[in-house]
Design an enzyme around this catalytic site. Structure first.
Site, mmCIF file in Angstrom:
data_model
loop_
_atom_site.group_PDB
_atom_site.id
_atom_site.type_symbol
_atom_site.label_atom_id
_atom_site.label_comp_id
_atom_site.label_asym_id
_atom_site.label_seq_id
_atom_site.Cartn_x
_atom_site.Cartn_y
_atom_site.Cartn_z
ATOM 1 C CG ASP A 60 -3.786 -55.047 5.953
ATOM 2 O OD1 ASP A 60 -3.126 -54.767 4.940
ATOM 3 O OD2 ASP A 60 -3.429 -54.723 7.093
ATOM 4 C CE1 TYR A 62 -4.338 -50.297 -1.707
ATOM 5 C CE2 TYR A 62 -6.654 -50.306 -2.320
ATOM 6 C CZ TYR A 62 -5.334 -50.584 -2.613
ATOM 7 O OH TYR A 62 -5.013 -51.149 -3.820
ATOM 8 C CG PHE A 73 -4.977 -55.703 -5.228
ATOM 9 C CD1 PHE A 73 -3.705 -55.259 -4.917
ATOM 10 C CD2 PHE A 73 -5.254 -57.053 -5.094
ATOM 11 C CE1 PHE A 73 -2.724 -56.140 -4.480
ATOM 12 C CE2 PHE A 73 -4.281 -57.953 -4.663
ATOM 13 C CZ PHE A 73 -3.011 -57.490 -4.361
ATOM 14 C CG HIS A 182 2.059 -57.767 -2.838
ATOM 15 N ND1 HIS A 182 1.919 -56.414 -3.086
ATOM 16 C CD2 HIS A 182 0.896 -58.166 -2.268
ATOM 17 C CE1 HIS A 182 0.722 -56.026 -2.664
ATOM 18 N NE2 HIS A 182 0.083 -57.059 -2.173
#
Length: 215
Positions: A60, A62, A73, A182
């Site tokens: 999701d 930031y 990202f 991740h």
């Protein structure tokens, strides 16, 4: 949003789940601080559908001010580079030599056909995961299915549990799926570092006469 997504988006926007999601978001944006700002929620879909070559799935957005701008990202040029993206840059450097971005903004990737799509497209300030289970996951899965059915020779980079769960939606006879832990500092050393996803992506693209990504 790019016109190439119009048919898909109009179809999804008319479905009951999305109408419920839209009502929820209207209330959230009215009463709370939500990221990204409204005008950036669908920034990933400014990527021309017909030019998409790589799909990177995030979680999701930031949840701190000034960071989320609708691309997984990525952060605006003025924002500090987040830890997960720093680890992505480290893997690029170790894999192919050096990353080209000077900031945390990944629009240069988007312009080359990288779809930077989060699993959930909005979040309440300072509350990670607060908009999960509201309908965004249905929308993201529909997006992946649409890409799977309507494009050939895509590369899907699935990092982390949520992203890897989408593997079942992808026809691996048509597309390349690369998965790993991740890039978060909590998991990067358990298999993200050393995954060589960036060189593998470019090798696959070039094997299908597609231009490599300048990472």
């Amino acid at each position: 949003m790019h016109d190439s997504w119009k048919e898909f988006l109009n179809t999804e926007f008319s479905k009951p789940y999305f109408r419920e999601l839209s009502n929820f978001l209207t209330n959230e944006y009215t009463q709370k601080t939500i990221f990204p700002p409204k005008q950036y929620v669908f920034s990933a879909f400014s990527t021309d559908l017909n030019n998409v070559k790589v799909v990177i799935l995030g979680q999701d957005p930031y949840h701190t001010p000034g960071a989320a701008h609708g691309l997984a990202f990525s952060v605006p040029d003025s924002a500090p580079i987040p830890p997960s993206l720093l680890n992505i840059y480290k893997e690029i450097d170790n894999d192919i030599g050096a990353h080209i971005n000077k900031t945390g903004c990944l629009k240069s990737w988007q312009e080359q056909g990288v779809l930077l799509l989060n699993n959930v497209l909005t979040v309440e300030a300072h509350k990670a995961g607060s908009h999960r289970g509201k309908g965004w996951e249905i929308f993201t899965e529909a997006t992946i299915k649409y890409l799977n059915d309507n494009r050939d020779h895509l590369v899907f980079l699935l990092w982390g549990r949520d992203a890897r769960a989408k593997k079942i939606l992808i026809n691996q006879n048509k597309h390349l799926v690369l998965e790993s832990p991740h890039p978060s500092p909590l998991s990067a050393y358990s298999g993200f570092f050393g995954n060589h996803h960036f060189s593998k992506t470019n090798d696959f693209l070039q094997s299908h006469n597609l231009r490599a990504i300048k990472w």
